[in-house]
Design a protein around this motif. Structure first.
Motif, PDB file in Angstrom:
ATOM      1  N   VAL A  42      45.213  62.034 -22.705  1.00  0.00           N
ATOM      2  CA  VAL A  42      44.988  60.696 -22.143  1.00  0.00           C
ATOM      3  C   VAL A  42      44.812  59.681 -23.272  1.00  0.00           C
ATOM      4  O   VAL A  42      45.345  58.565 -23.219  1.00  0.00           O
ATOM      5  CB  VAL A  42      43.757  60.693 -21.213  1.00  0.00           C
ATOM      6  N   ARG A  43      44.054  60.080 -24.308  1.00  0.00           N
ATOM      7  CA  ARG A  43      43.851  59.192 -25.460  1.00  0.00           C
ATOM      8  C   ARG A  43      45.193  58.845 -26.108  1.00  0.00           C
ATOM      9  O   ARG A  43      45.449  57.685 -26.465  1.00  0.00           O
ATOM     10  CB  ARG A  43      42.921  59.852 -26.476  1.00  0.00           C
ATOM     11  N   GLU A  44      46.047  59.857 -26.280  1.00  0.00           N
ATOM     12  CA  GLU A  44      47.359  59.612 -26.890  1.00  0.00           C
ATOM     13  C   GLU A  44      48.188  58.656 -26.039  1.00  0.00           C
ATOM     14  O   GLU A  44      48.905  57.789 -26.571  1.00  0.00           O
ATOM     15  CB  GLU A  44      48.108  60.940 -27.068  1.00  0.00           C
ATOM     16  N   ALA A  45      48.086  58.798 -24.723  1.00  0.00           N
ATOM     17  CA  ALA A  45      48.831  57.906 -23.835  1.00  0.00           C
ATOM     18  C   ALA A  45      48.352  56.467 -23.979  1.00  0.00           C
ATOM     19  O   ALA A  45      49.155  55.534 -24.040  1.00  0.00           O
ATOM     20  CB  ALA A  45      48.689  58.379 -22.387  1.00  0.00           C
ATOM     21  N   ILE A  46      47.030  56.286 -24.047  1.00  0.00           N
ATOM     22  CA  ILE A  46      46.484  54.933 -24.201  1.00  0.00           C
ATOM     23  C   ILE A  46      46.879  54.351 -25.547  1.00  0.00           C
ATOM     24  O   ILE A  46      47.292  53.195 -25.650  1.00  0.00           O
ATOM     25  CB  ILE A  46      44.955  54.961 -24.045  1.00  0.00           C
ATOM     26  N   GLU A  47      46.791  55.163 -26.609  1.00  0.00           N
ATOM     27  CA  GLU A  47      47.104  54.674 -27.949  1.00  0.00           C
ATOM     28  C   GLU A  47      48.601  54.409 -28.134  1.00  0.00           C
ATOM     29  O   GLU A  47      48.987  53.665 -29.043  1.00  0.00           O
ATOM     30  CB  GLU A  47      46.615  55.675 -28.995  1.00  0.00           C
ATOM     31  N   SER A  48      49.435  54.990 -27.261  1.00  0.00           N
ATOM     32  CA  SER A  48      50.866  54.669 -27.338  1.00  0.00           C
ATOM     33  C   SER A  48      51.134  53.248 -26.869  1.00  0.00           C
ATOM     34  O   SER A  48      52.196  52.679 -27.168  1.00  0.00           O
ATOM     35  CB  SER A  48      51.672  55.655 -26.482  1.00  0.00           C
TER      36      SER A  48
END
Length: 347
Positions: A42-48
């Motif tokens: 989820v963090r990676e998705a937000i940071e994308s």
């Protein structure tokens, strides 16, 4: 809309009406590993979408797992609403968005009863608060009466319409944004409502490299359009139940109380943090510990969240305002001078 059931392994009732059973250590470890992996995606998705500011994603996810609410405050165009939308699209759940305006009515949030001539009866039409994630854009543009309609929803997870109380779905997260610059036609949030937000984030301007990455990613299309869910609302509810079982040693709890008590006696503050702040700071620290794969809270977790959880609840003295001192600076000062407990952590 009915709340999604939590995991039986974490909410099985004790005999004779006791509280929830603690999961076995091996079950807790396995579920923590799953939590760390899922929340990492989820963090990676937000940071994308919101590049170059990892702390924003960490605090946002900690508030989600701690079952709190988030206030995002900053100047226009820095990604406040984008952050909220990125979180919502990363989780497969019901999402509602409210554009707050001066003419918005409380019933526009909570819902309204409509009379049906065919059945000669009233039918309840739920409002946007009957969603798992509610994005409130420019919350300070609505009237105090409309703002107050969120109070019961945020604090009690329910809303009352025409004398009937309706339970809101779980998980339930309000992500509200506001612009502190354009004050014309706005209604500042009252202290009672600000206190109900677990944390306040200031997005800030990105670094040059992060802004260049944003230009590259959004030159042809917005990343939000291609963001796919990586988990579900029921999984987040299960993780929230797990976060409540994370251990906080008495010394860590006392550290939380010491920090909050220091705000109440500070010469630079007219109003310190409430007991609700103590509870929410501990809950958020538990979530941050779980996100790190730990079964116990460290003072570092509390320190990392002191600014976003405490600063927006404080009212500066006249002297502090005239000196240009911010609430964040005073929280940092309190953290630096408050003794850290030694050997606090594991059972």
């Amino acid at each position: 809309m009915q709340p999604e059931p939590a995991s039986p392994s974490l909410t099985e009732a004790r005999p004779h009406g006791g509280g929830p059973l603690d999961p076995a250590p091996e079950v807790l470890s396995e579920t923590l590993e799953e939590l760390v992996s899922t929340i990492g995606r989820v963090r990676e998705a937000i940071e994308s979408v919101v590049a170059g500011r990892p702390a924003l994603a960490d605090i946002t996810l900690a508030v989600l797992l701690a079952e709190g609410h988030l206030l995002v405050e900053d100047v226009p165009g820095v990604g406040k609403t984008t952050l909220a939308k990125a979180l919502a699209r990363s989780i497969d759940c019901h999402v509602g968005r409210i554009q707050f305006t001066p003419d918005l009515l409380p019933s526009d949030l909570t819902g309204v009863n409509i009379f049906r001539t065919a059945t000669h009866d009233f039918e309840f039409r739920p409002g946007p608060v009957f969603n798992n994630i509610v994005i409130g854009d420019e919350i300070n543009r609505a009237s105090p009466k409309t703002q107050s309609a969120l109070l019961e929803c945020m604090e009690e997870g329910q809303t009352t319409v025409d004398g009937t109380t309706y339970t809101l779905p779980r998980p339930f997260l309000v992500v509200a944004t506001q612009n502190p610059v354009e004050m014309e036609g706005t209604y500042p949030l009252p202290e009672a409502q600000r206190d109900r937000f677990m944390a306040r984030l200031t997005v800030g301007y990105p670094e040059n490299d992060a802004e260049m990455l944003m230009l590259d990613r959004q030159e042809a299309a917005t990343p939000l359009a291609h963001l796919e869910p990586v988990t579900t609302g029921s999984t987040i509810s299960r993780y929230a139940a797990l976060v409540r079982t994370v251990h906080a040693a008495p010394a860590v709890k006392q550290y939380v109380l010491d920090l909050v008590a220091a705000t109440r006696g500070h010469d630079g503050l007219r109003l310190g943090a409430s007991p609700r702040a103590s509870l929410q700071l501990l809950r958020a620290a538990k979530a941050l510990a779980a996100m790190s794969g730990r079964e116990h809270v460290l003072p570092d977790d509390v320190q990392a969240l002191a600014r976003p959880v405490l600063a927006h609840r404080l009212i500066l003295s006249t002297e502090s305002r005239l000196a240009g001192t911010s609430a964040e600076q005073l929280v940092d000062e309190i953290v630096q001078r408050t003794p850290v407990p030694a050997a606090a952590g594991r059972r």
